[in-house]
Motif scaffolding. Structure first.
Motif, PDB file in Angstrom:
ATOM      1  N   UNK A 264       0.781  -1.205   0.152  1.00 30.44           N
ATOM      2  CA  UNK A 264       0.045  -0.198   0.062  1.00 30.44           C
ATOM      3  C   UNK A 264       0.729   1.346  -0.047  1.00 30.44           C
ATOM      4  N   UNK A 265       2.102   1.381   0.665  1.00 32.83           N
ATOM      5  CA  UNK A 265       2.930   2.439   0.776  1.00 32.83           C
ATOM      6  C   UNK A 265       3.738   2.621  -0.590  1.00 32.83           C
ATOM      7  N   UNK A 266       3.762   1.441  -1.182  1.00 34.86           N
ATOM      8  CA  UNK A 266       4.338   1.667  -2.598  1.00 34.86           C
ATOM      9  C   UNK A 266       3.446   2.135  -3.733  1.00 34.86           C
ATOM     10  N   UNK A 267       2.217   1.695  -3.485  1.00 35.03           N
ATOM     11  CA  UNK A 267       1.100   2.467  -4.415  1.00 35.03           C
ATOM     12  C   UNK A 267       1.130   3.699  -4.013  1.00 35.03           C
ATOM     13  N   UNK A 268       1.128   4.314  -2.891  1.00 41.45           N
ATOM     14  CA  UNK A 268       0.749   5.624  -2.549  1.00 41.45           C
ATOM     15  C   UNK A 268       1.972   6.374  -2.929  1.00 41.45           C
ATOM     16  N   UNK A 269       3.130   5.838  -2.921  1.00 43.75           N
ATOM     17  CA  UNK A 269       4.254   6.757  -3.175  1.00 43.75           C
ATOM     18  C   UNK A 269       4.142   6.924  -4.873  1.00 43.75           C
ATOM     19  N   UNK A 270       3.859   6.100  -5.464  1.00 40.55           N
ATOM     20  CA  UNK A 270       3.745   5.947  -6.897  1.00 40.55           C
ATOM     21  C   UNK A 270       2.639   7.228  -7.410  1.00 40.55           C
ATOM     22  N   UNK A 271       1.433   7.181  -6.548  1.00 42.02           N
ATOM     23  CA  UNK A 271       0.369   7.979  -6.782  1.00 42.02           C
ATOM     24  C   UNK A 271       0.772   9.481  -6.379  1.00 42.02           C
ATOM     25  N   UNK A 272       1.423   9.706  -5.348  1.00 37.99           N
ATOM     26  CA  UNK A 272       2.096  10.794  -4.865  1.00 37.99           C
ATOM     27  C   UNK A 272       2.934  11.350  -5.740  1.00 37.99           C
ATOM     28  N   UNK A 273       3.947  10.693  -6.561  1.00 40.30           N
ATOM     29  CA  UNK A 273       4.865  11.291  -7.266  1.00 40.30           C
ATOM     30  C   UNK A 273       3.832  11.903  -8.649  1.00 40.30           C
ATOM     31  N   UNK A 274       2.975  11.047  -9.080  1.00 42.56           N
ATOM     32  CA  UNK A 274       2.301  11.347 -10.163  1.00 42.56           C
ATOM     33  C   UNK A 274       1.455  12.719  -9.969  1.00 42.56           C
ATOM     34  N   UNK A 275       1.073  12.903  -8.503  1.00 40.54           N
ATOM     35  CA  UNK A 275       0.233  14.011  -8.189  1.00 40.54           C
ATOM     36  C   UNK A 275       0.992  15.171  -8.090  1.00 40.54           C
ATOM     37  N   UNK A 276       2.221  14.979  -7.554  1.00 41.74           N
ATOM     38  CA  UNK A 276       3.189  16.231  -7.346  1.00 41.74           C
ATOM     39  C   UNK A 276       3.555  16.781  -8.779  1.00 41.74           C
ATOM     40  N   UNK A 277       3.904  15.817  -9.632  1.00 41.90           N
ATOM     41  CA  UNK A 277       4.456  16.288 -11.007  1.00 41.90           C
ATOM     42  C   UNK A 277       3.547  16.453 -12.357  1.00 41.90           C
ATOM     43  N   UNK A 278       2.171  15.957 -11.948  1.00 44.96           N
ATOM     44  CA  UNK A 278       1.282  15.496 -12.957  1.00 44.96           C
ATOM     45  C   UNK A 278       1.355  14.361 -13.847  1.00 44.96           C
ATOM     46  N   UNK A 279       2.210  13.784 -14.032  1.00 44.77           N
ATOM     47  CA  UNK A 279       2.414  12.507 -14.194  1.00 44.77           C
ATOM     48  C   UNK A 279       3.691  11.959 -13.973  1.00 44.77           C
ATOM     49  N   UNK A 280       3.999  10.642 -14.658  1.00 45.04           N
ATOM     50  CA  UNK A 280       5.275   9.911 -14.284  1.00 45.04           C
ATOM     51  C   UNK A 280       5.683   9.429 -15.569  1.00 45.04           C
TER      52      UNK A 280
END
Length: 247
Positions: free
Chosen positions: A70-86
């Motif tokens: 769950x923490x891994x998924x949250x980190x990925x989603x946070x990265x996309x949220x911060x920068x708009x995409x990954x």
């Protein structure tokens, strides 16, 4: 300095030290904004982020335990949220548990598989939801997947060998979406866990064709190439940055 990654957004797991820190810094120097995860050492991760910002790039530190899906998924989603995409995912976080087969505990097995195998799978699964054509997934493996010359490495080698299959299968699956997936196998590298001046370094370095350890920047250079535009036709591949350890 920038070289081909201008405007790209990257996530590097385990980016607070050693190879992970070198990768984060190299991607930033080549033009990328970077989110880096760490499990505990927020201070060191913050130092890496500061250096990235000094290059004029954006940097975000996310505390995440790679053993927790769950923490891994949250980190990925946070990265996309911060920068708009990954655009770039580097699955670098790992755990190193070695010892005689009969002395390894079930918890050693569970933790090794959770961090070294499940986390890259879960992170990749989450990342592709935010990736467009041109996306890059880069897994960090180990030379021990191809040549286990020391006793006690059965568990670690097994976990890193799993990344070969994951990389090839994802390369095939994501190819039609123009997302490449590649694997870097570092060899003996001067890190906190395996310093080039450590007690066994001379013997380990002698197993390479070049006769010495790599600098973390050598591994980071390979990752940066795979993340860049010149590697657009390379997928499902394994790149050995091991000084000839496996030849």
């Amino acid at each position: 300095m920038s070289s081909g990654l201008e405007g790209k957004r990257a996530l590097v797991t385990g980016g607070s030290r050693s190879i992970g820190a070198a990768v984060a810094l190299r991607l930033a120097s080549d033009g990328a904004d970077v989110v880096l995860t760490c499990r505990e050492d927020v201070g060191r991760a913050g130092e890496v982020a500061t250096r990235i910002r000094e290059m004029g790039r954006r940097a975000v530190v996310v505390r995440a335990d790679s053993a927790d899906p769950a923490a891994v998924v949250a980190a990925v989603d946070r990265a996309a949220e911060e920068f708009g995409r990954l655009d770039i995912l580097v699955n670098n976080a790992g755990t190193f548990r070695v010892g005689p087969l009969e002395e390894l505990a079930l918890d050693d097995f569970e933790q090794t598989v959770a961090v070294n195998v499940r986390a890259p799978f879960v992170a990749s699964q989450a990342a592709v939801r935010h990736m467009a054509a041109g996306g890059r997934i880069i897994n960090i493996g180990s030379n021990m997947a191809e040549r286990a010359v020391f006793p006690g490495f059965a568990l670690y080698s097994m976990s890193k060998t799993a990344l070969i299959g994951l990389t090839k299968a994802l390369g095939r699956e994501l190819g039609p979406r123009a997302i490449t997936v590649n694997l870097v196998h570092p060899g003996p590298t001067d890190t906190d866990a395996n310093p080039a001046d450590g007690p066994a370094a001379k013997e380990i370095g002698a197993l390479t064709a070049l006769g010495h350890y790599a600098d973390p920047g050598d591994v980071a250079a390979a990752v940066a190439f795979l993340a860049g535009p010149e590697a657009r036709y390379l997928t499902g591949a394994t790149v050995n940055v091991d000084g000839g350890f496996t030849i």
